[in-house]
Motif scaffolding. Structure first.
Motif, PDB file in Angstrom:
ATOM      1  N   THR A 128      47.131  40.303  22.656  1.00 21.80           N
ATOM      2  CA  THR A 128      47.328  39.609  23.970  1.00 21.80           C
ATOM      3  C   THR A 128      46.297  40.983  25.044  1.00 21.80           C
ATOM      4  O   THR A 128      47.313  42.257  24.814  1.00 21.80           O
ATOM      5  CB  THR A 128      47.828  38.975  24.518  1.00 21.80           C
ATOM      6  N   ALA A 146      46.624  38.534  30.949  1.00 18.91           N
ATOM      7  CA  ALA A 146      47.209  37.379  31.073  1.00 18.91           C
ATOM      8  C   ALA A 146      47.630  36.946  32.965  1.00 18.91           C
ATOM      9  O   ALA A 146      46.755  37.632  33.777  1.00 18.91           O
ATOM     10  CB  ALA A 146      48.595  37.302  30.797  1.00 18.91           C
ATOM     11  N   VAL A 201      48.730  41.791  33.546  1.00 19.59           N
ATOM     12  CA  VAL A 201      49.368  40.325  34.053  1.00 19.59           C
ATOM     13  C   VAL A 201      48.815  39.973  35.876  1.00 19.59           C
ATOM     14  O   VAL A 201      48.912  41.542  36.417  1.00 19.59           O
ATOM     15  CB  VAL A 201      50.576  40.086  33.884  1.00 19.59           C
ATOM     16  N   HIS A 252      46.434  33.256  28.955  1.00 18.31           N
ATOM     17  CA  HIS A 252      45.819  34.654  28.214  1.00 18.31           C
ATOM     18  C   HIS A 252      44.805  34.749  27.031  1.00 18.31           C
ATOM     19  O   HIS A 252      44.549  33.222  26.484  1.00 18.31           O
ATOM     20  CB  HIS A 252      46.771  35.121  27.497  1.00 18.31           C
TER      21      HIS A 252
END
Length: 408
Positions: free
Chosen positions: A157, A160, A266, A285
């Motif tokens: 990841t 996100a 994020v 994500h």
């Protein structure tokens, strides 16, 4: 002498009954090959006795011959059940690493994904190319086939999107932030974050309320903290600013969290204040895990294909079949399996429909080739022979007793 002859008849009839009984008992055993007892007469000649006056010495069991005729096929719905139509045997590896052969095709996967039969013996396969074309493979090149439960290319990841509704009212959080102290944050939510190997990591986003409206400012500020695998990741600007209408005015883009060599951006766009409780409105994500096994398929060439997620099916291996010049020379091992002997000759390994071997049908099992009607007739005949031999023994015993009485 006559008593010995009658006794040999009893033993022969008993052997025939035992063989027939075994056939009847295995009438529902998958892959079982019916057997038939073959007998020969005993005869000894003497140079002092004319041939025309000599009688036989009884009977002996010469051989138990097995029938390798095709058994009836039954569809099962289990994709790893396989039946051979025609000549050949499945090739299995026993616990000692040796090869044994069977017509029983009830297979499944053990906890490691290896294809095994009901006794845990491993099915041996030949290597194949990506398109399923066999790459050859004699007896020494065969190997068990293990189906991976997951496949694909994982992705960690890196970005996100997290849209939340935060409470418009509530007390300030007490700094400094500590994930173990609820007084230092107002709300929290777990999120899915994947590592470089595609596994899910333990990740939680915490929101600490660090400013409330008042003192000449209408803004509410929440500070975001990201904790991954117990490590609080750092960021230069973690504040989420909301105006008097509850709309987020800052930041203008994603917040980059860094820690333990990872960076996760994020984006909190769309988040707002709400008079209700805390809620996660949206999360996504770009991490990707391994694709789980979706299904298996066995084609008519015996190639086993595995499907994972939205990937194209992958060729895993080809079921190896074995043929023998003299099937009658195989040594029975039980459980519808056999071992090669000097009499049978070495196994000739090939794929279905090659080297004179039969074809393969998936989701089916070959039943026993025992004909119950024929076996019942054989049982009656053997019982009659047993009774006749018993009568001959009784007659011989009576004659002997008569002779004894005359002498007395």
């Amino acid at each position: 002498m006559s008593m010995n002859i009658a006794l040999s008849g009893l033993n022969a009839a008993r052997s025939a009954i035992s063989n027939t009984s075994n056939n009847i008992a295995n009438a529902e055993t998958a892959g079982y090959r019916g057997a038939r007892a073959h007998f020969g007469d005993l005869f000894s000649s003497s140079p002092f006795s004319p041939v025309k006056t000599q009688t036989g010495n009884g009977v002996e069991l010469q051989q138990i011959r097995r029938s390798f005729e095709q058994g009836a096929l039954e569809n099962t719905g289990n994709i790893l059940d396989m039946a051979i139509e025609g000549r050949g045997f499945f090739t299995l590896r026993d616990q000692n690493g040796g090869q044994i052969y069977s017509r029983a095709g009830a297979f499944g996967m053990d906890r490691d994904g290896t294809i095994v039969n009901n006794e845990g013996l491993e099915l041996l396969t030949r290597p194949v190319a990506a398109n399923g074309a066999p790459l050859g493979g004699g007896a020494a090149q065969l190997s068990p086939l293990s189906i991976p439960m997951k496949s694909g290319t994982p992705q960690a990841t890196g970005a996100a999107d997290l849209q939340v509704s935060l409470p418009a009212n509530g007390p300030l959080s007490t700094p400094p932030f500590d994930a173990a102290d609820p007084a230092t944050y107002a709300e929290s939510t777990p999120i899915e974050v994947r590592g470089a190997d595609g596994t899910v990591r333990d990740a939680t986003v915490y929101f600490a309320r660090t400013q409330v409206p008042g003192g000449g400012t209408p803004d509410t500020i929440y500070t975001a903290h990201l904790v991954v695998d117990g490590t609080t990741m750092t960021t230069a600007a973690p504040e989420l600013t909301f105006d008097a209408d509850g709309q987020m005015t800052a930041p203008g883009g994603p917040i980059s969290f860094t820690g333990a060599g990872d960076t996760i951006d994020v984006d909190f766009a769309g988040s707002r204040l709400d008079t209700g409780g805390f809620a996660v409105d949206r999360y996504a994500h770009d991490g990707r895990g391994l694709d789980a096994l979706q299904g298996l398929e066995v084609d008519d060439q015996g190639v086993i294909w595995a499907s994972y997620g939205d990937q194209a099916a992958q060729a895993m291996g080809q079921v190896a079949l074995a043929g023998f010049n003299n099937e009658q020379g195989l040594r029975p091992l039980g459980s519808a399996s056999f071992a090669a002997t000097q009499a049978s000759g070495d196994a000739m390994i090939g794929g279905p429909q090659t080297e004179g071997l039969g074809s393969l049908r998936a989701s089916a099992l070959e039943g026993s080739n025992v004909d119950l009607t024929e076996e019942m007739v054989n049982l009656i005949s053997s019982q009659r022979n047993y009774q006749a031999s018993a009568k001959a023994l009784e007659t011989s015993s009576s004659l002997t007793q008569t002779i004894m009485n005359i002498r007395s």
